[in-house]
Design an enzyme around this catalytic site. Structure first.
Site, mmCIF file in Angstrom:
data_model
loop_
_atom_site.group_PDB
_atom_site.id
_atom_site.type_symbol
_atom_site.label_atom_id
_atom_site.label_comp_id
_atom_site.label_asym_id
_atom_site.label_seq_id
_atom_site.Cartn_x
_atom_site.Cartn_y
_atom_site.Cartn_z
ATOM 1 N N HIS A 104 47.727 12.125 48.361
ATOM 2 C CA HIS A 104 46.759 11.333 47.587
ATOM 3 C C HIS A 104 45.367 11.479 48.206
ATOM 4 O O HIS A 104 44.373 11.615 47.508
ATOM 5 C CB HIS A 104 47.130 9.848 47.620
ATOM 6 C CG HIS A 104 48.251 9.459 46.705
ATOM 7 N ND1 HIS A 104 48.281 9.782 45.368
ATOM 8 C CD2 HIS A 104 49.388 8.739 46.927
ATOM 9 C CE1 HIS A 104 49.372 9.280 44.812
ATOM 10 N NE2 HIS A 104 50.070 8.649 45.736
ATOM 11 N N HIS B 285 53.008 12.014 51.828
ATOM 12 C CA HIS B 285 52.750 11.503 50.481
ATOM 13 C C HIS B 285 51.334 10.916 50.389
ATOM 14 O O HIS B 285 50.534 11.315 49.546
ATOM 15 C CB HIS B 285 53.803 10.434 50.140
ATOM 16 C CG HIS B 285 53.640 9.842 48.775
ATOM 17 N ND1 HIS B 285 54.448 10.195 47.729
ATOM 18 C CD2 HIS B 285 52.768 8.927 48.273
ATOM 19 C CE1 HIS B 285 54.078 9.530 46.643
ATOM 20 N NE2 HIS B 285 53.062 8.745 46.959
ATOM 21 N N GLU B 286 51.030 9.998 51.283
ATOM 22 C CA GLU B 286 49.711 9.360 51.238
ATOM 23 C C GLU B 286 48.613 10.374 51.545
ATOM 24 O O GLU B 286 47.521 10.315 50.983
ATOM 25 C CB GLU B 286 49.640 8.161 52.198
ATOM 26 C CG GLU B 286 50.646 7.039 51.918
ATOM 27 C CD GLU B 286 50.677 6.598 50.454
ATOM 28 O OE1 GLU B 286 49.652 6.702 49.760
ATOM 29 O OE2 GLU B 286 51.757 6.157 50.002
ATOM 30 N N HIS C 127 43.611 14.602 47.294
ATOM 31 C CA HIS C 127 43.117 14.483 45.924
ATOM 32 C C HIS C 127 41.752 13.785 45.924
ATOM 33 O O HIS C 127 40.842 14.164 45.192
ATOM 34 C CB HIS C 127 44.139 13.671 45.111
ATOM 35 C CG HIS C 127 44.086 13.881 43.628
ATOM 36 N ND1 HIS C 127 44.899 13.189 42.771
ATOM 37 C CD2 HIS C 127 43.341 14.680 42.848
ATOM 38 C CE1 HIS C 127 44.647 13.574 41.518
ATOM 39 N NE2 HIS C 127 43.705 14.481 41.544
HETATM 40 ZN ZN ZN Z 1 51.976 7.655 45.542
#
Ligand code: ZN
Length: 678
Positions: free
Chosen positions: A471, A467-468, A474
């Site tokens: 990010h 998940h991290e 991105h």
């Molecule tokens: Zn998040």
């Protein structure tokens, strides 16, 4: 001795010079950096040339660079490696920073220039990114009242002041009510069913207050295990009712009037600024755009989730009936769900951990990024770090072109706050033929290695890492001109797309085969175990979905219509909940009076985002499943239209360019088992 925070950083890739920074450097650096930033703004407003996109909007976006870098270093440290001294500095500099940003927002000369450009925008031949930046800069003023006359401006300030006091009071009341209740148990039988850890914690809590026995409170770490495991139904009932009655007891900490005052002031504020309701005001800067769209989104999902939820509720009720429970109540939900889940899945999380040695999982995330986007991660020792446990990487393309600096900080320690997050030390931007690359970091609190065992992650930690890392991609793959539109600088209901999307790879055999190997035997992970996790995570999904939707709908009811005529908080809430409740109502309980997300924090008109993000990630991953989870073309579409684009265009347009169509909720419903697999 010069202050290293005020020099240009003479480090590899101009990374933060952690080893040279001392705490006493921060405050003077902030004071000086604010001075510099102010001077840059003055230069814009005193420019005698006619306002242009370049001399105003662009210059404004590139101003305050020293302050931005300083702030990111300081506040990241305050989260990941703090101490009393840093916290004290934070207290001192925070007012300076909010004063500075207020000065900009209330700067009439600056607004005049921005507005004159905004009014001319059709004639300016701006790129999409420039138009987005102009819109953002203009709205930053307009949404704070810059277009109002002096009377209305004064009114707005008054409302804002009242609102900030009320939300503070709301939070204080909830906290006071949470702390006011405690349940002291003196007979160990009353704790039957609780895991040893929870029992121990209850004993410690009692001891801290010089009490004999076990103390149960309304704090989550105490409340949740008790509601999930305690066999004594009457005690669960007592605790649940106490929890649900917080700030709803007509005492000095009651929040009913606070709630009504908040929603009315928010409505008035929105009207003053020309919006129909508070929700219209908030959603203007969201992918969802309008309350109407949020409602149809929620109701579409509800239509599918409700039959499933009712069926599950019946199953759960039947299961509890064997225990003599005639009517399943709110205080039975978590308890029997847990029991039924155990009966159905008998999942042993511990059995998975040997397949997820931290180093292997990191390599796995890097390999996924390599296969999708051609990225290479090389650990380097030349980059300054703020703690020896931090790992630093140089990220390049397959051709060796530099993409980003990546920091990873995995283990808990004193001075690091809980949870996991991605952040940046420097954003990406382009200027004068230079594409200045970003410095991205992830910070986690994973299981530490011991003397005999490496760090072995739980499956939950594995998905957290992905998940991290999503990010982080991105941020690292950003390729925009303007710093304030770069990377994760996107609307709230769009920012979780890359992160949640990446989690999907953790469940796929093709991806797990790359890295999920037993740390001692090198044997690949048994897929039955992974399937079990997948299935169990969908357990009672209909009820879960309906619960989430009910909160989102309540939020929208409070903020999406004129609240002037609402007189009774509980009655209003019951109406809003009419379509979404499975358990009998508890008359002495109220959700709104303790709904801190929307009345204290910044989530008003935003609760729907949780489900919204799930719809997006499931729909996006469906595209990968259709074309292959490592399909390079699909990955390139994601890179070109979403990951590199930050907030340069409307998120819905970015998404459609990637996917070929607007997101559909079908993939989520399928993944959650709420509709058939067709
Ligand atoms: Zn998040």
């Amino acid at each position: 001795m010069k202050n290293p925070l005020l020099q240009s950083f003479n480090t590899p890739y101009t990374t933060a010079p952690f080893s040279q920074i001392k705490n006493e450097h921060f405050k003077p650096a902030f004071e000086e950096a604010i001075k510099i930033a102010k001077a840059e703004i003055d230069e814009i407003t005193s420019n005698s040339e006619i306002p242009s996109f370049k001399n105003t909007i662009e210059t404004l976006d590139f101003s305050g660079y020293t302050l931005d870098r300083l702030s990111s270093i300081f506040f990241n440290l305050n989260s990941a490696e703090t101490n009393d001294e840093i916290q004290k500095i934070a207290q001192e500099v925070s007012p300076l920073l909010s004063e500075f940003s207020n000065d900009i927002r209330l700067n009439e000369k600056l607004f005049e220039r921005v507005k004159s450009i905004y009014d001319d925008r059709k004639k300016l031949n701006l790129t999409v990114e420039q138009a987005t930046l102009l819109d953002k800069k203009y709205k930053n003023f307009a949404r704070n009242g810059a277009n109002l006359n002096d009377n209305a401006k004064a009114k707005l300030r008054e409302i804002d002041m009242k609102l900030s006091k009320l939300s503070l009071q709301f939070g204080e009341n909830v906290l006071a009510e949470t702390n006011a209740f405690e349940m002291l148990l003196t007979d160990e039988n009353q704790l039957k069913g609780l895991p040893d850890g929870a029992k121990e914690a209850a004993k410690m809590a009692a001891k801290e207050k010089n009490l004999e026995g076990w103390l149960i409170t309304l704090d989550y770490p105490s409340y949740v295990p008790f509601m999930t495991y305690a066999d004594d139904r009457s005690l669960r009932k007592k605790l649940a009712i106490a929890f649900g009655a917080r700030a709803f007891k007509n005492n000095e900490y009651d929040n009913q009037k606070v709630v009504l005052d908040i929603v009315n002031l928010r409505h008035e504020r929105a009207n003053l600024l020309g919006y129909k309701t508070h929700a219209h005001f908030v959603l203007e800067e969201r992918m969802a755009e309008t309350p109407e769209k949020v409602l149809s989104f929620s109701n579409d999902l509800l239509e599918k989730a409700k039959p499933a939820a009712e069926k599950e509720f019946k199953q759960l009720s039947d299961f509890a009936k064997k225990d003599g429970i005639e009517q399943l109540q709110k205080w039975d939900g978590a308890y029997y769900s847990e029991k039924l889940k155990k009966q159905n899945f008998d999942l042993d999380q511990e059995a998975l951990k040997p397949y997820f040695k931290l180093e292997n999982v990191i390599d796995g995330a890097f390999t996924v990024a390599h296969k999708l986007f051609g990225l290479q991660f090389k650990e380097v020792e030349t980059i300054d770090k703020y703690h020896k446990d931090v790992k630093t990487y140089e990220v390049t393309t397959t051709n060796g072109d530099f993409i980003a600096v990546f920091y990873a900080d995995f283990f808990p320690r004193k001075g690091k706050r809980n949870g996991a997050w991605m952040t940046s030390y420097k954003s990406q931007w382009k200027k004068d033929n230079e594409n200045s690359r970003p410095h991205i970091s992830i910070v986690c609190n994973f299981t530490k290695p011991t003397e005999t065992k490496p760090s072995l992650l739980t499956f939950n930690e594995v998905t957290t890492l992905f998940h991290e890392f999503g990010h982080a991609l991105h941020g690292m793959l950003a390729d925009t001109v303007y710093p304030s539109l770069s990377g994760t600088s996107v609307y709230w209901d769009f920012v979780e797309l890359p992160s949640q999307l990446l989690e999907n790879w953790c469940y796929e055999k093709e991806a797990l085969d790359l890295f999920a190997k037993h740390y001692e035997t090198n044997e690949p992970i048994p897929m039955e175990l992974v399937q079990k996790i997948k299935d169990s995570s969908n357990f009672l999904e209909g009820m879960q979905t309906m619960r989430q939707l009910s909160f989102g709908l309540l939020d929208m009811q409070w903020h999406g219509a004129d609240p002037t005529n609402i007189k009774n908080v509980k009655e209003f809430e019951n109406q809003a909940f009419a379509d979404t409740q499975l358990y009998p109502d508890v008359a002495e309980n109220c959700m709104s009076t303790a709904f801190s997300h929307i009345f204290q924090g910044g989530y008003s008109s935003g609760y729907y985002s949780y489900k919204w993000a799930e719809v997006l990630d499931a729909d996006a991953f469906e595209y990968f499943k259709e074309t292959g989870i490592f399909n390079k073309e699909t990955a390139k579409k994601l890179l070109d239209n979403v990951l590199s684009q930050g907030g340069t265009d409307k998120p819905m347009d970015l998404y459609k360019r990637f996917r070929g169509s607007a997101p559909s909720n079908k993939a989520l419903l399928k993944r959650a088992g709420l509709i058939g697999k067709d």
